[in-house]
Design a protein around this motif. Sequence first.
Motif, PDB file in Angstrom:
ATOM      1  N   ASP A  79       0.814  -1.200   0.000  1.00 39.54           N
ATOM      2  CA  ASP A  79       0.000   0.000   0.000  1.00 39.54           C
ATOM      3  C   ASP A  79       0.856   1.261   0.000  1.00 39.54           C
ATOM      4  O   ASP A  79       2.026   1.254   0.409  1.00 39.54           O
ATOM      5  CB  ASP A  79      -0.904  -0.015   1.245  1.00 39.54           C
ATOM      6  CG  ASP A  79      -2.157   0.820   1.062  1.00 39.54           C
ATOM      7  OD1 ASP A  79      -2.293   1.483   0.012  1.00 39.54           O
ATOM      8  OD2 ASP A  79      -3.011   0.805   1.961  1.00 39.54           O
ATOM      9  N   GLY A  81       2.339   4.701   1.243  1.00 33.27           N
ATOM     10  CA  GLY A  81       2.660   5.189   2.576  1.00 33.27           C
ATOM     11  C   GLY A  81       3.035   4.114   3.568  1.00 33.27           C
ATOM     12  O   GLY A  81       3.036   4.358   4.783  1.00 33.27           O
ATOM     13  N   ARG A 222      -0.678  -1.715   6.001  1.00 36.02           N
ATOM     14  CA  ARG A 222      -0.794  -0.579   6.915  1.00 36.02           C
ATOM     15  C   ARG A 222      -0.459  -1.050   8.334  1.00 36.02           C
ATOM     16  O   ARG A 222      -0.627  -2.216   8.668  1.00 36.02           O
ATOM     17  CB  ARG A 222      -2.204   0.004   6.863  1.00 36.02           C
ATOM     18  CG  ARG A 222      -2.530   0.509   5.474  1.00 36.02           C
ATOM     19  CD  ARG A 222      -3.636   1.500   5.413  1.00 36.02           C
ATOM     20  NE  ARG A 222      -3.699   2.011   4.045  1.00 36.02           N
ATOM     21  CZ  ARG A 222      -4.189   3.202   3.707  1.00 36.02           C
ATOM     22  NH1 ARG A 222      -4.686   3.998   4.636  1.00 36.02           N
ATOM     23  NH2 ARG A 222      -4.186   3.594   2.448  1.00 36.02           N
ATOM     24  N   THR A 264      -1.715   5.255   7.341  1.00 38.55           N
ATOM     25  CA  THR A 264      -0.458   4.654   6.923  1.00 38.55           C
ATOM     26  C   THR A 264       0.663   5.184   7.820  1.00 38.55           C
ATOM     27  O   THR A 264       0.468   6.120   8.599  1.00 38.55           O
ATOM     28  CB  THR A 264      -0.130   5.006   5.462  1.00 38.55           C
ATOM     29  OG1 THR A 264       0.144   6.421   5.380  1.00 38.55           O
ATOM     30  CG2 THR A 264      -1.287   4.660   4.536  1.00 38.55           C
ATOM     31  N   ASP A 267       1.079   8.717   6.863  1.00 39.45           N
ATOM     32  CA  ASP A 267      -0.006   9.563   7.368  1.00 39.45           C
ATOM     33  C   ASP A 267       0.304  10.044   8.779  1.00 39.45           C
ATOM     34  O   ASP A 267       0.058  11.204   9.127  1.00 39.45           O
ATOM     35  CB  ASP A 267      -1.327   8.793   7.387  1.00 39.45           C
ATOM     36  CG  ASP A 267      -1.944   8.641   6.010  1.00 39.45           C
ATOM     37  OD1 ASP A 267      -1.684   9.484   5.144  1.00 39.45           O
ATOM     38  OD2 ASP A 267      -2.684   7.651   5.807  1.00 39.45           O
ATOM     39  N   ARG A 271       1.925  13.652   8.264  1.00 35.69           N
ATOM     40  CA  ARG A 271       0.734  14.506   8.277  1.00 35.69           C
ATOM     41  C   ARG A 271       0.229  14.764   9.695  1.00 35.69           C
ATOM     42  O   ARG A 271       0.081  15.911  10.117  1.00 35.69           O
ATOM     43  CB  ARG A 271      -0.377  13.861   7.444  1.00 35.69           C
ATOM     44  CG  ARG A 271      -0.046  13.741   5.945  1.00 35.69           C
ATOM     45  CD  ARG A 271      -1.176  13.021   5.209  1.00 35.69           C
ATOM     46  NE  ARG A 271      -2.442  13.713   5.366  1.00 35.69           N
ATOM     47  CZ  ARG A 271      -3.627  13.107   5.407  1.00 35.69           C
ATOM     48  NH1 ARG A 271      -3.705  11.788   5.306  1.00 35.69           N
ATOM     49  NH2 ARG A 271      -4.737  13.811   5.530  1.00 35.69           N
ATOM     50  N   PRO A 300      -7.276   9.574   6.594  1.00 35.39           N
ATOM     51  CA  PRO A 300      -6.059   8.924   6.095  1.00 35.39           C
ATOM     52  C   PRO A 300      -6.105   8.704   4.590  1.00 35.39           C
ATOM     53  O   PRO A 300      -7.173   8.767   3.971  1.00 35.39           O
ATOM     54  CB  PRO A 300      -6.042   7.588   6.846  1.00 35.39           C
ATOM     55  CG  PRO A 300      -7.473   7.321   7.170  1.00 35.39           C
ATOM     56  CD  PRO A 300      -8.093   8.662   7.414  1.00 35.39           C
ATOM     57  N   THR A 301      -4.945   8.457   4.029  1.00 35.63           N
ATOM     58  CA  THR A 301      -4.840   8.184   2.596  1.00 35.63           C
ATOM     59  C   THR A 301      -5.644   6.937   2.250  1.00 35.63           C
ATOM     60  O   THR A 301      -5.529   5.907   2.915  1.00 35.63           O
ATOM     61  CB  THR A 301      -3.370   7.973   2.206  1.00 35.63           C
ATOM     62  OG1 THR A 301      -2.611   9.116   2.601  1.00 35.63           O
ATOM     63  CG2 THR A 301      -3.233   7.766   0.705  1.00 35.63           C
ATOM     64  N   LYS A 302      -6.435   7.035   1.200  1.00 38.05           N
ATOM     65  CA  LYS A 302      -7.231   5.882   0.786  1.00 38.05           C
ATOM     66  C   LYS A 302      -6.324   4.780   0.237  1.00 38.05           C
ATOM     67  O   LYS A 302      -5.313   5.074  -0.397  1.00 38.05           O
ATOM     68  CB  LYS A 302      -8.241   6.293  -0.281  1.00 38.05           C
ATOM     69  CG  LYS A 302      -9.364   7.176   0.241  1.00 38.05           C
ATOM     70  CD  LYS A 302     -10.373   7.463  -0.863  1.00 38.05           C
ATOM     71  CE  LYS A 302     -11.540   8.312  -0.319  1.00 38.05           C
ATOM     72  NZ  LYS A 302     -12.552   8.586  -1.365  1.00 38.05           N
TER      73      LYS A 302
END
Length: 309
Positions: A79, A81, A222, A264, A267, A271, A300-302
């Motif tokens: 995935d 990240g 993740r 992730t 993330d 972030r 979060p990032t999809k």
Amino acid sequence: MTEINELFEKRTIFPDVDAKSRLSRLVGMDERKLMLTKIIGLLVNPTGLTNWLDKKHPDAYFLAEAVLRRPPLIILAGDVGSGKSELAETIGDAVARQENIEITLLPMSLSTRGQGRVGEMTQLVTAAFDTTLAEASKLKSTGSSSRGAVILLIDEADALAQSREASQMHHEDRAGVNAFIRGIDRIAQGQLPAAVIMCTNRLNALDPAIRRRAAEIVTFQRPTLEQRAHLLNHLLKPAGLSTNDILDLARITGNSDDRNFGFTFSDISQRLIPSIVLDAYPNGTISASRAKEIASAMVPTKPFVEESI
């Protein structure tokens, strides 16, 4: 003739203090770090395995061939990240320190795909492998440990090595994949102190012939609750957050009623943590309540959804 600067991003020579620091910050990946260090170490410096077998299992010398005949390719897939690119860029430091040799990282530039001109991609991929082979050849030793090694890194590898089975694939792209396969085989046949690391979000998009050649395919997911808590504890415990507050944050950054996916690694580190810090800066202090509010509001990032070929 293609300039080396066109083929690669900034090269790194390991051991490297910055790479060591970056590698140490990749928490929750100790097992992957250890496995990759061993695998790459054997690919670039195989005498370590033969020496170990001589000492520990002298009658099982045939095991060396089973391990060492694998192509010098490792695929890191998973995935977005998930930390695979950061690990790929820094793992050479651990290998260099373990094997006590100097290792050169050659990160292939994404511009290597070219501008679409006929034959360009094939020429660029071939040139990248030519450079890797030339540098590795200078480091090869006969009957002793390598004097050094080279790692060729291809990030977003599906952009260069997409499956030739794809119906929409252009002839030029197919030729580029063929050049890629030939490059891997040339390193293997030359028994050179070199390895290729490929990173991809789309494992199934890679050509099957490339996947078959991989000595190892390492998958990344993740972070689990425990991994998120470990990372958050490392980053926020010094700021005064309690163990219970950090565990709450770890739960918040996981799955929720609104989504079936959590944060992730990037993330959290790139972030969430900066947002928490900037929220308190310059006059306030970091508080658990605000950290939880910020985490709850952040999306979060999809996950990357891989389409079938």
